[in-house]
Design a protein around this motif. Structure first.
Motif, PDB file in Angstrom:
ATOM      1  N   ARG A 131       0.717  -1.206  -0.116  1.00  0.00           N
ATOM      2  CA  ARG A 131       0.023   0.097  -0.160  1.00  0.00           C
ATOM      3  C   ARG A 131       0.949   1.212  -0.058  1.00  0.00           C
ATOM      4  O   ARG A 131       0.451   2.337   0.658  1.00  0.00           O
ATOM      5  CB  ARG A 131      -0.990   0.043   1.185  1.00  0.00           C
ATOM      6  CG  ARG A 131      -1.871  -1.096   1.068  1.00  0.00           C
ATOM      7  CD  ARG A 131      -3.318  -0.946   1.844  1.00  0.00           C
ATOM      8  NE  ARG A 131      -4.357  -1.686   1.866  1.00  0.00           N
ATOM      9  CZ  ARG A 131      -4.613  -2.913   2.192  1.00  0.00           C
ATOM     10  NH1 ARG A 131      -3.850  -3.259   3.114  1.00  0.00           N
ATOM     11  NH2 ARG A 131      -5.759  -3.368   1.855  1.00  0.00           N
ATOM     12  N   ALA A 133       2.644   4.281  -2.572  1.00  0.00           N
ATOM     13  CA  ALA A 133       2.440   4.872  -3.613  1.00  0.00           C
ATOM     14  C   ALA A 133       3.786   5.578  -4.221  1.00  0.00           C
ATOM     15  O   ALA A 133       4.769   6.202  -3.328  1.00  0.00           O
ATOM     16  CB  ALA A 133       1.495   6.010  -3.728  1.00  0.00           C
ATOM     17  N   ARG A 142       3.828   6.698   2.375  1.00  0.00           N
ATOM     18  CA  ARG A 142       2.189   6.492   2.517  1.00  0.00           C
ATOM     19  C   ARG A 142       2.199   7.120   4.071  1.00  0.00           C
ATOM     20  O   ARG A 142       3.312   6.927   4.641  1.00  0.00           O
ATOM     21  CB  ARG A 142       1.727   5.115   2.403  1.00  0.00           C
ATOM     22  CG  ARG A 142       2.487   3.951   3.303  1.00  0.00           C
ATOM     23  CD  ARG A 142       1.543   2.961   3.717  1.00  0.00           C
ATOM     24  NE  ARG A 142       0.220   3.261   4.360  1.00  0.00           N
ATOM     25  CZ  ARG A 142      -0.984   3.432   3.820  1.00  0.00           C
ATOM     26  NH1 ARG A 142      -1.211   3.025   2.617  1.00  0.00           N
ATOM     27  NH2 ARG A 142      -2.067   3.871   4.637  1.00  0.00           N
ATOM     28  N   TRP A 177      -2.774   8.846  -5.138  1.00  0.00           N
ATOM     29  CA  TRP A 177      -3.803   7.815  -5.200  1.00  0.00           C
ATOM     30  C   TRP A 177      -4.858   8.308  -6.021  1.00  0.00           C
ATOM     31  O   TRP A 177      -5.309   9.511  -5.579  1.00  0.00           O
ATOM     32  CB  TRP A 177      -4.365   7.210  -3.817  1.00  0.00           C
ATOM     33  CG  TRP A 177      -3.265   6.518  -3.343  1.00  0.00           C
ATOM     34  CD1 TRP A 177      -2.989   5.166  -3.594  1.00  0.00           C
ATOM     35  CD2 TRP A 177      -2.684   6.739  -2.285  1.00  0.00           C
ATOM     36  NE1 TRP A 177      -1.943   4.516  -2.829  1.00  0.00           N
ATOM     37  CE2 TRP A 177      -1.571   5.726  -1.892  1.00  0.00           C
ATOM     38  CE3 TRP A 177      -2.273   8.080  -1.379  1.00  0.00           C
ATOM     39  CZ2 TRP A 177      -0.654   5.582  -0.762  1.00  0.00           C
ATOM     40  CZ3 TRP A 177      -1.178   7.779  -0.371  1.00  0.00           C
ATOM     41  CH2 TRP A 177      -0.508   6.898  -0.295  1.00  0.00           C
ATOM     42  N   PRO A 217      -6.000   2.187  -0.463  1.00  0.00           N
ATOM     43  CA  PRO A 217      -4.887   2.646   0.149  1.00  0.00           C
ATOM     44  C   PRO A 217      -4.742   2.642   1.819  1.00  0.00           C
ATOM     45  O   PRO A 217      -3.950   2.722   2.232  1.00  0.00           O
ATOM     46  CB  PRO A 217      -4.463   3.967  -0.421  1.00  0.00           C
ATOM     47  CG  PRO A 217      -5.863   4.705  -0.865  1.00  0.00           C
ATOM     48  CD  PRO A 217      -6.569   3.439  -1.192  1.00  0.00           C
TER      49      PRO A 217
END
Length: 261
Positions: A131, A133, A142, A177, A217
């Motif tokens: 999860r 990015a 994140r 995201w 996410p």
């Protein structure tokens, strides 16, 4: 003999519903139960509403054992070790483990060099599964609000630390995201599943829901658009999973026992 229902109808806009095959139904059933194993009689009974004949199922099971998807012992089929990791990812998608966010961001910088295209692609896929990015090539981040183990082998190829970016958190999350697109698809799935009655259509839609939850996410609430549909999506899938599990464990009728024979 019934013909197998291979296609799913009533597909909503912006929602990908994959055709059902014996293999996909078996995998979805086993991925959703704990422990991930079922006797053949329960599998035969469970796939019948999808128009999958017993002979078709048994042929698919044999191929899946040969391919290493399943292990078989005493008439019980179980997910192979290779697919147990997939079940763990699915479980984490449905029930993510979070902690109170203190405003810091988990940051991963890829330091390894000289890797081929396949290795780079696999690393990118693994970081996405965690999860994270990608802000720019080799820099992933994140919010540090997840509770999850960190794969030890990644310490050989990347440095990991926490940071506090100067950019506003909500704006940064929106650049990392496609949150509005994710919410739109989640809303379409929820609206679609409420209209369905056919078992095959419901099964395919909930399989799509799981795939969508894997891409959530799981951001802190402060960084999300409102309303955010992920909790409703998880609740809908949890209810369906409970429904399927109860059906799997009910006693077969006399007619079903005859069909199994």
């Amino acid at each position: 003999m019934r013909s197998m229902r291979m296609n799913v109808t009533q597909s909503p806009d912006d929602v990908e519903l994959r055709p059902l095959s014996a293999r996909s139904v078996v995998l979805s059933l086993l991925l959703g139960v704990h422990p991930p194993e079922l006797p053949v009689r329960d599998l035969v009974r469970s796939v019948e509403p999808f128009g999958i004949a017993g002979s078709t199922l048994r042929a698919a099971l044999s191929r899946m054992v040969t391919a290493g998807d399943l292990d078989r012992a005493d008439g019980v089929y179980r997910l192979s070790e290779r697919l147990l990791e997939r079940q763990r990812r699915q479980d984490d998608a449905v029930h993510p483990r979070t902690r109170t966010w203190d405003g810091s961001w988990e940051t991963v910088v890829v330091t390894a060099t000289g890797r081929g295209p396949a290795e780079r692609a696999e690393l990118r896929a693994e970081l996405s599964r965690l999860r994270l990015a990608e802000l720019r090539e080799g820099v992933w981040l994140r919010p540090a609000n997840l509770r999850r183990p960190w794969p030890t082998h990644l310490t050989e190829v990347a440095q990991r630390f926490t940071a506090r970016p100067e950019q506003p958190d909500r704006a940064l999350a929106a650049t990392l995201w496609p949150l509005d697109d994710w919410a739109h698809t989640a809303g379409a799935l929820l609206a679609h599943v409420d209209r369905l009655t056919h078992p095959a259509d419901r099964f395919a839609t909930f399989a799509a829901i799981v795939r969508h939850l894997v891409t959530d996410p799981v951001l802190p609430d402060d960084l999300l658009p409102t309303p955010w549909p992920a909790p409703a999506l998880r609740a809908a899938y949890t209810d369906y999973q409970r429904e399927v599990t109860e059906a799997l464990h009910r006693e077969p009728t006399s007619m079903e026992r005859l069909d199994e024979g």
